[in-house]
Design an enzyme around this catalytic site. Structure first.
Site, PDB file in Angstrom:
ATOM      1  N   LYS A  16       0.850  -1.201   0.000  1.00 13.19           N
ATOM      2  CA  LYS A  16       0.000   0.000   0.000  1.00 13.19           C
ATOM      3  C   LYS A  16       0.880   1.244   0.000  1.00 13.19           C
ATOM      4  O   LYS A  16       1.884   1.307   0.724  1.00 13.19           O
ATOM      5  CB  LYS A  16      -0.895  -0.004   1.250  1.00 13.19           C
ATOM      6  CG  LYS A  16      -2.210   0.731   1.055  1.00 13.19           C
ATOM      7  CD  LYS A  16      -3.079   0.091   0.002  1.00 13.19           C
ATOM      8  CE  LYS A  16      -4.555   0.292   0.237  1.00 13.19           C
ATOM      9  NZ  LYS A  16      -5.348  -0.452  -0.758  1.00 13.19           N
ATOM     10  N   THR A  61      -3.633  -5.558  -0.089  1.00 17.03           N
ATOM     11  CA  THR A  61      -3.056  -4.250   0.262  1.00 17.03           C
ATOM     12  C   THR A  61      -3.992  -3.524   1.230  1.00 17.03           C
ATOM     13  O   THR A  61      -3.548  -2.722   2.050  1.00 17.03           O
ATOM     14  CB  THR A  61      -2.781  -3.386  -0.987  1.00 17.03           C
ATOM     15  OG1 THR A  61      -4.014  -2.976  -1.567  1.00 17.03           O
ATOM     16  CG2 THR A  61      -1.944  -4.121  -2.010  1.00 17.03           C
ATOM     17  N   ASP A  62      -5.270  -3.845   1.169  1.00 14.94           N
ATOM     18  CA  ASP A  62      -6.225  -3.276   2.125  1.00 14.94           C
ATOM     19  C   ASP A  62      -5.894  -3.733   3.548  1.00 14.94           C
ATOM     20  O   ASP A  62      -5.990  -2.945   4.498  1.00 14.94           O
ATOM     21  CB  ASP A  62      -7.644  -3.707   1.737  1.00 14.94           C
ATOM     22  CG  ASP A  62      -8.686  -2.924   2.504  1.00 14.94           C
ATOM     23  OD1 ASP A  62      -8.707  -1.676   2.354  1.00 14.94           O
ATOM     24  OD2 ASP A  62      -9.438  -3.541   3.271  1.00 14.94           O
ATOM     25  N   PHE A 174      30.994  31.470  -8.119  1.00 14.37           N
ATOM     26  CA  PHE A 174      31.218  30.374  -9.070  1.00 14.37           C
ATOM     27  C   PHE A 174      32.179  30.869 -10.142  1.00 14.37           C
ATOM     28  O   PHE A 174      31.810  31.662 -11.009  1.00 14.37           O
ATOM     29  CB  PHE A 174      29.897  29.896  -9.686  1.00 14.37           C
ATOM     30  CG  PHE A 174      30.054  28.637 -10.493  1.00 14.37           C
ATOM     31  CD1 PHE A 174      30.578  27.476  -9.918  1.00 14.37           C
ATOM     32  CD2 PHE A 174      29.710  28.617 -11.844  1.00 14.37           C
ATOM     33  CE1 PHE A 174      30.744  26.320 -10.671  1.00 14.37           C
ATOM     34  CE2 PHE A 174      29.872  27.465 -12.605  1.00 14.37           C
ATOM     35  CZ  PHE A 174      30.384  26.314 -12.011  1.00 14.37           C
ATOM     36  N   ARG A 191      26.953  35.746  -5.603  1.00 14.83           N
ATOM     37  CA  ARG A 191      25.686  35.425  -6.273  1.00 14.83           C
ATOM     38  C   ARG A 191      24.687  34.905  -5.251  1.00 14.83           C
ATOM     39  O   ARG A 191      25.053  34.618  -4.100  1.00 14.83           O
ATOM     40  CB  ARG A 191      25.905  34.371  -7.369  1.00 14.83           C
ATOM     41  CG  ARG A 191      26.332  33.031  -6.821  1.00 14.83           C
ATOM     42  CD  ARG A 191      26.410  31.930  -7.879  1.00 14.83           C
ATOM     43  NE  ARG A 191      26.803  30.661  -7.255  1.00 14.83           N
ATOM     44  CZ  ARG A 191      26.835  29.493  -7.859  1.00 14.83           C
ATOM     45  NH1 ARG A 191      26.511  29.398  -9.149  1.00 14.83           N
ATOM     46  NH2 ARG A 191      27.189  28.399  -7.218  1.00 14.83           N
ATOM     47  N   VAL A 255      28.102  24.700  -5.632  1.00 14.01           N
ATOM     48  CA  VAL A 255      27.168  23.794  -4.965  1.00 14.01           C
ATOM     49  C   VAL A 255      27.908  22.514  -4.599  1.00 14.01           C
ATOM     50  O   VAL A 255      27.749  21.964  -3.496  1.00 14.01           O
ATOM     51  CB  VAL A 255      25.961  23.494  -5.888  1.00 14.01           C
ATOM     52  CG1 VAL A 255      25.004  22.524  -5.210  1.00 14.01           C
ATOM     53  CG2 VAL A 255      25.241  24.782  -6.285  1.00 14.01           C
ATOM     54  N   GLN A 256      28.779  22.053  -5.514  1.00 11.48           N
ATOM     55  CA  GLN A 256      29.519  20.812  -5.286  1.00 11.48           C
ATOM     56  C   GLN A 256      30.338  20.887  -3.993  1.00 11.48           C
ATOM     57  O   GLN A 256      30.325  19.956  -3.170  1.00 11.48           O
ATOM     58  CB  GLN A 256      30.474  20.546  -6.469  1.00 11.48           C
ATOM     59  CG  GLN A 256      29.819  20.074  -7.747  1.00 11.48           C
ATOM     60  CD  GLN A 256      29.383  21.202  -8.685  1.00 11.48           C
ATOM     61  OE1 GLN A 256      29.070  22.311  -8.233  1.00 11.48           O
ATOM     62  NE2 GLN A 256      29.321  20.928  -9.970  1.00 11.48           N
ATOM     63  N   ASN A 282      20.299  23.554  -8.357  1.00 12.89           N
ATOM     64  CA  ASN A 282      20.799  24.931  -8.245  1.00 12.89           C
ATOM     65  C   ASN A 282      19.721  25.836  -8.829  1.00 12.89           C
ATOM     66  O   ASN A 282      19.561  25.931 -10.044  1.00 12.89           O
ATOM     67  CB  ASN A 282      22.123  25.053  -9.015  1.00 12.89           C
ATOM     68  CG  ASN A 282      22.822  26.380  -8.762  1.00 12.89           C
ATOM     69  OD1 ASN A 282      22.378  27.170  -7.933  1.00 12.89           O
ATOM     70  ND2 ASN A 282      23.906  26.619  -9.479  1.00 12.89           N
ATOM     71  N   HIS A 284      18.411  28.892  -9.997  1.00  9.65           N
ATOM     72  CA  HIS A 284      19.097  30.117 -10.427  1.00  9.65           C
ATOM     73  C   HIS A 284      18.245  31.368 -10.191  1.00  9.65           C
ATOM     74  O   HIS A 284      17.025  31.359 -10.410  1.00  9.65           O
ATOM     75  CB  HIS A 284      19.455  30.028 -11.913  1.00  9.65           C
ATOM     76  CG  HIS A 284      20.272  28.804 -12.249  1.00  9.65           C
ATOM     77  ND1 HIS A 284      21.522  28.577 -11.725  1.00  9.65           N
ATOM     78  CD2 HIS A 284      20.001  27.737 -13.048  1.00  9.65           C
ATOM     79  CE1 HIS A 284      21.986  27.421 -12.191  1.00  9.65           C
ATOM     80  NE2 HIS A 284      21.076  26.887 -12.992  1.00  9.65           N
TER      81      HIS A 284
END
Ligand SMILES: O=c1[nH]c(=O)c2[nH]c(=O)[nH]c2[nH]1
Length: 325
Positions: A16, A61-62, A174, A191, A255-256, A282, A284
């Site tokens: 479920k 699944t019920d 960057f 930035r 970011v890395q 990222n 922007h």
């Protein structure tokens, strides 16, 4: 040629999805609430339900949904997503002889206490009134593996956070990236950096007891988990704090590079975590060029008006793993 000579069932898992659970735990007038979206899936000797239309092996699944609500009512672990997921998973694998693995994912939605000030006193958390203080969700993913025997259940836990939206208006650069005939991006030493954090961290697998007496399970599980130094709650808090504080304070080169710092800290400060994965879009924010009216909004110091760009975004991901000794 019959269809059966061409193909075979190589993988089967069912259960479920999106079981919505809200639970209140009352400690007198002091209430605790949790809201979960639960997915509970099973693997085992279920092939004939696919290959021979034989439903005798199918726990509906019920019924899986009903078990989820039953355990939400009786489990001493309901306020802790990892522990509740372990309880649900061990219940499913223990109850049905032909089910060998359970996969339980819990998405925990945020409910925070409303701060209320009485008279001149500073605001205090309200005992039973809550608000949604963010769209981020805590995720607990648990696999209960009973393939080694029902008395030797193993829990494989991966936890994390999704949709934690953050932004910083400086402290991000960057520069020095590949420049060639395809490059239009200008280098910037300042930035906006915004991302929606998707974090997951994997714990070392540990043994869990099968629930004997459902209502007493809490103690047994606590002991088993303690032996491994496992504490999902403390790690969740630490991971969120490290992620937010590193994002805020890092002089980000990319970011890395920021991602790597966050992940290293989570591993260094949480002995039970084996690996950490981040996926960071990222998002922007592009300064609006106002040269046409003689206004500088493009040099980093003068950039004040930006267009948030929903798509495309960068997507930076990595897994950082603990070195084996
Ligand atoms: O931090 C970043 N990493 C990149 O890989 C990249 N690529 C890009 O265009 N801008 C950025 N920013």
């Amino acid at each position: 040629m019959s269809a059966s000579t061409e193909s075979y069932l190589s993988h089967a898992r069912y259960g479920k999805d999106k079981v919505r659970v809200f639970r209140v735990v009352r400690e007198g007038k002091w209430h605790h609430v949790v809201e979960y979206n639960v997915t509970a899936l099973l693997e085992g000797e279920i092939d004939v339900s696919y290959t021979k239309a034989d439903n005798s092996v199918v726990v509906a699944t019920d019924s899986i949904k009903n078990i989820t609500y039953y355990l939400a009512k009786i489990s001493p672990h309901i306020l802790h997503p990892e522990r509740f997921a372990i309880h649900l998973g061990t219940h499913l694998v223990s109850k049905y002889a032909h089910i060998h693995k359970a996969f339980v994912t819990i998405e925990k939605l945020r409910w925070a206490r409303i701060p209320v000030a009485e008279g001149v006193e500073a605001a205090k958390p309200h005992p039973h009134a809550f608000y949604r203080d963010g769209d981020d969700k805590r995720i607990a993913k648990v696999e209960i593996d009973g393939t080694g025997g029902k008395d030797k259940l193993v829990a494989k836990v991966t936890s994390g956070i999704t949709d934690l939206l953050v932004l910083k208006s400086t402290g991000s650069a960057f520069e020095n990236f590949v420049r060639d005939e395809y490059t239009t991006l200008v280098e910037v030493n300042d930035r906006i950096f915004s991302t929606s954090i998707d974090l997951s961290y994997v714990f070392a697998p540990f043994a869990v007891p099968a629930p004997q007496d459902e209502k007493k399970l809490g103690l047994g599980l606590g002991d088993a988990a303690q032996g491994t130094g496992w504490d999902g709650e403390a790690v969740a808090e630490a991971a969120r704090k490290i992620t937010l504080e590193t994002f805020a304070t890092d002089e980000s080169a990319s970011v890395q590079a920021t991602l790597y710092k966050m992940a290293q800290l989570i591993i260094a400060e949480n002995a039970s975590v084996q690996s950490v994965t981040y996926a960071l879009p990222n998002k922007h924010y592009v300064p609006v060029d106002m040269k046409y009216i003689g206004v500088d909004n493009m040099t980093p110091a003068a950039a004040e008006v930006f267009v948030p760009i929903a798509a495309p975004s960068g997507l930076i991901s990595a897994t950082i793993s603990r070195k084996q000794r």
